[in-house]
Design an enzyme around this catalytic site. Structure first.
Site, mmCIF file in Angstrom:
data_model
loop_
_atom_site.group_PDB
_atom_site.id
_atom_site.type_symbol
_atom_site.label_atom_id
_atom_site.label_comp_id
_atom_site.label_asym_id
_atom_site.label_seq_id
_atom_site.Cartn_x
_atom_site.Cartn_y
_atom_site.Cartn_z
ATOM 1 N N ASN A 37 0.878 -1.162 0.000
ATOM 2 C CA ASN A 37 0.000 0.000 0.000
ATOM 3 C C ASN A 37 0.917 1.214 0.000
ATOM 4 O O ASN A 37 1.502 1.555 1.018
ATOM 5 C CB ASN A 37 -0.900 -0.015 1.244
ATOM 6 C CG ASN A 37 -1.745 1.243 1.359
ATOM 7 O OD1 ASN A 37 -1.767 2.080 0.444
ATOM 8 N ND2 ASN A 37 -2.441 1.394 2.473
ATOM 9 N N TRP A 38 1.036 1.823 -1.153
ATOM 10 C CA TRP A 38 1.983 2.941 -1.287
ATOM 11 C C TRP A 38 1.492 4.204 -0.600
ATOM 12 O O TRP A 38 2.245 5.140 -0.407
ATOM 13 C CB TRP A 38 2.244 3.220 -2.771
ATOM 14 C CG TRP A 38 3.037 2.160 -3.483
ATOM 15 C CD1 TRP A 38 3.406 0.924 -2.996
ATOM 16 C CD2 TRP A 38 3.580 2.236 -4.807
ATOM 17 N NE1 TRP A 38 4.139 0.244 -3.942
ATOM 18 C CE2 TRP A 38 4.258 1.028 -5.062
ATOM 19 C CE3 TRP A 38 3.548 3.207 -5.797
ATOM 20 C CZ2 TRP A 38 4.905 0.772 -6.274
ATOM 21 C CZ3 TRP A 38 4.187 2.957 -7.009
ATOM 22 C CH2 TRP A 38 4.862 1.752 -7.241
ATOM 23 N N LYS A 39 0.203 4.252 -0.274
ATOM 24 C CA LYS A 39 -0.403 5.446 0.334
ATOM 25 C C LYS A 39 -0.134 6.679 -0.552
ATOM 26 O O LYS A 39 -0.093 6.534 -1.764
ATOM 27 C CB LYS A 39 0.101 5.616 1.771
ATOM 28 C CG LYS A 39 -0.084 4.314 2.575
ATOM 29 C CD LYS A 39 0.077 4.465 4.045
ATOM 30 C CE LYS A 39 -0.161 3.124 4.726
ATOM 31 N NZ LYS A 39 -0.110 3.193 6.180
ATOM 32 N N HIS A 75 -9.544 1.161 4.809
ATOM 33 C CA HIS A 75 -8.281 1.400 5.515
ATOM 34 C C HIS A 75 -8.538 2.389 6.651
ATOM 35 O O HIS A 75 -9.336 3.319 6.497
ATOM 36 C CB HIS A 75 -7.224 1.943 4.550
ATOM 37 C CG HIS A 75 -5.845 1.904 5.151
ATOM 38 N ND1 HIS A 75 -5.431 2.831 6.071
ATOM 39 C CD2 HIS A 75 -4.820 1.030 4.987
ATOM 40 C CE1 HIS A 75 -4.188 2.530 6.451
ATOM 41 N NE2 HIS A 75 -3.790 1.438 5.810
ATOM 42 N N GLU A 132 -6.926 4.796 7.672
ATOM 43 C CA GLU A 132 -6.677 6.200 7.314
ATOM 44 C C GLU A 132 -7.888 6.803 6.619
ATOM 45 O O GLU A 132 -8.211 7.986 6.817
ATOM 46 C CB GLU A 132 -5.408 6.289 6.445
ATOM 47 C CG GLU A 132 -4.152 6.048 7.287
ATOM 48 C CD GLU A 132 -2.985 5.431 6.556
ATOM 49 O OE1 GLU A 132 -2.954 5.467 5.306
ATOM 50 O OE2 GLU A 132 -2.086 4.903 7.230
ATOM 51 N N GLU A 166 -5.438 -4.900 10.297
ATOM 52 C CA GLU A 166 -4.408 -3.897 10.551
ATOM 53 C C GLU A 166 -4.681 -3.164 11.865
ATOM 54 O O GLU A 166 -5.485 -2.209 11.886
ATOM 55 C CB GLU A 166 -4.388 -2.865 9.413
ATOM 56 C CG GLU A 166 -4.089 -3.448 8.054
ATOM 57 C CD GLU A 166 -3.462 -2.410 7.121
ATOM 58 O OE1 GLU A 166 -2.408 -2.717 6.565
ATOM 59 O OE2 GLU A 166 -4.013 -1.302 6.988
ATOM 60 N N GLY A 205 2.562 2.208 10.710
ATOM 61 C CA GLY A 205 3.530 3.300 10.588
ATOM 62 C C GLY A 205 4.243 3.651 11.882
ATOM 63 O O GLY A 205 4.877 4.691 11.991
ATOM 64 N N SER A 249 3.413 -2.248 10.178
ATOM 65 C CA SER A 249 4.867 -2.343 10.381
ATOM 66 C C SER A 249 5.429 -3.721 10.036
ATOM 67 O O SER A 249 6.355 -4.209 10.679
ATOM 68 C CB SER A 249 5.235 -1.952 11.817
ATOM 69 O OG SER A 249 4.851 -0.612 12.070
ATOM 70 N N GLY A 276 2.929 -1.136 4.190
ATOM 71 C CA GLY A 276 3.040 0.294 3.893
ATOM 72 C C GLY A 276 4.483 0.667 3.611
ATOM 73 O O GLY A 276 5.005 0.456 2.517
ATOM 74 N N GLY A 277 5.141 1.199 4.623
ATOM 75 C CA GLY A 277 6.499 1.727 4.473
ATOM 76 C C GLY A 277 7.471 0.805 3.746
ATOM 77 O O GLY A 277 8.206 1.246 2.848
HETATM 78 P P1 13P Z 1 3.054 0.269 7.582
HETATM 79 O O1 13P Z 1 3.556 -1.005 6.987
HETATM 80 O O2 13P Z 1 3.814 1.468 7.108
HETATM 81 O O3 13P Z 1 2.924 0.189 9.070
HETATM 82 O O4 13P Z 1 1.578 0.492 7.020
HETATM 83 C C1 13P Z 1 0.678 -0.550 7.100
HETATM 84 C C2 13P Z 1 -0.536 -0.182 6.338
HETATM 85 O O5 13P Z 1 -1.267 0.717 6.714
HETATM 86 C C3 13P Z 1 -0.811 -0.901 5.103
HETATM 87 O O6 13P Z 1 -2.075 -0.623 4.628
#
Ligand code: 13P
Length: 248
Positions: A10-12, A95, A97, A167, A173, A213, A234-235
């Site tokens: 997930n590149w956000k 998600h 967010e 999640e 994050g 994470s 994510g990251g």
């Molecule tokens: P991180 O891997 O950066 O914690 O993000 C997880 C995430 O929100 C994937 O959708």
């Protein structure tokens, strides 16, 4: 276990179109693995160049968002048929967010799940508790409420093809991963819930990811758990490390 594992990035809100193509090229040799479904969920503006860049590889492209109507006067929005036409296969729904910052509630998310399925997209439906909820001991109550509401009226044959991502919000994050036992417990709880709402074959078929994470250092342990069928990253999806997660 017959479920094929699925590792999705997930590149956000990261990567300009030119950076996106560069990243895809960099990752190309690192994510080759026929035993795993590999997906890049990318910002809307990156979809067209990334679909082009992954042609001929094992990678499929997902979207991070869409709107529930097919077309019309919805300035700024993108529809599910537009995503399908562009070559998108998956879409992230629910998600934390989007739930938090854009106030998407379960009634709306249920419409998104149904629209995605109708359009031929595979939803990656996210759920997860806050730290406060975990400390209160209501994690599973909360997640059951989310999943039950988001899947209301969705047929079992469609649920079988679905991906659910657990999640925990406190792990996103933050560098703070759920332990593999914590993640397994909730992923199993989700599978049990699917068996309860639908039936055992549906629960056995649905793929459940862990996200929060997840990285090269913890992926193997998380993915060794019987009810964790993949990861939503994510990251660590924005760098070469993603290749190690895919091959974990
Ligand atoms: P991180 O891997 O950066 O914690 O993000 C997880 C995430 O929100 C994937 O959708």
């Amino acid at each position: 276990m017959s479920r094929k594992r699925i590792i999705a990035g997930n590149w956000k809100m990261n990567m300009t179109p030119s950076e996106a193509v560069k990243l895809v090229e960099e990752l190309k040799p690192l994510v080759v693995n026929d035993d795993v479904d590999v997906v890049y969920c990318v910002p809307a503006i990156d979809i067209v160049p990334v679909v082009e860049a992954v042609k001929g590889t094992n990678v499929q492209v997902g979207a991070e968002n869409f709107y529930i109507e097919d077309k019309g006067a919805y300035t700024g929005e993108i529809s599910a048929p537009m995503l399908v036409d562009a070559g998108v296969k998956y879409v992230i729904i629910g998600h934390s967010e989007r739930r938090d910052y854009f106030k998407e509630d379960d009634t709306f998310l249920n419409k998104k799940v149904k629209k995605a399925i109708e359009a031929g997209l595979t939803p990656i439906l996210c759920c997860g508790e806050s730290l406060e909820q975990r400390e209160l001991g209501v994690t599973m109550d909360w997640i059951r409420l989310q999943i039950k509401s988001d899947l209301a009226g969705v047929a079992s044959d469609d649920v079988k093809k679905l991906v659910i991502a657990y999640e925990p919000i406190w792990a996103i994050g933050t560098g703070k991963t759920a332990t593999s036992d914590q993640a397994q417990e909730v992923c199993k709880g989700i599978r049990d819930l699917i068996a309860e709402i639908y039936d055992a074959p549906t629960a056995e078929a649905v793929r459940i990811q862990y996200g929060g994470s997840m990285n090269a250092g913890n992926a193997a342990e998380l993915l060794a758990k019987p009810d964790i069928d993949g990861g939503l990253i994510g990251g660590a999806s924005l760098k070469a490390e993603f290749g190690q997660v895919v091959n974990a």
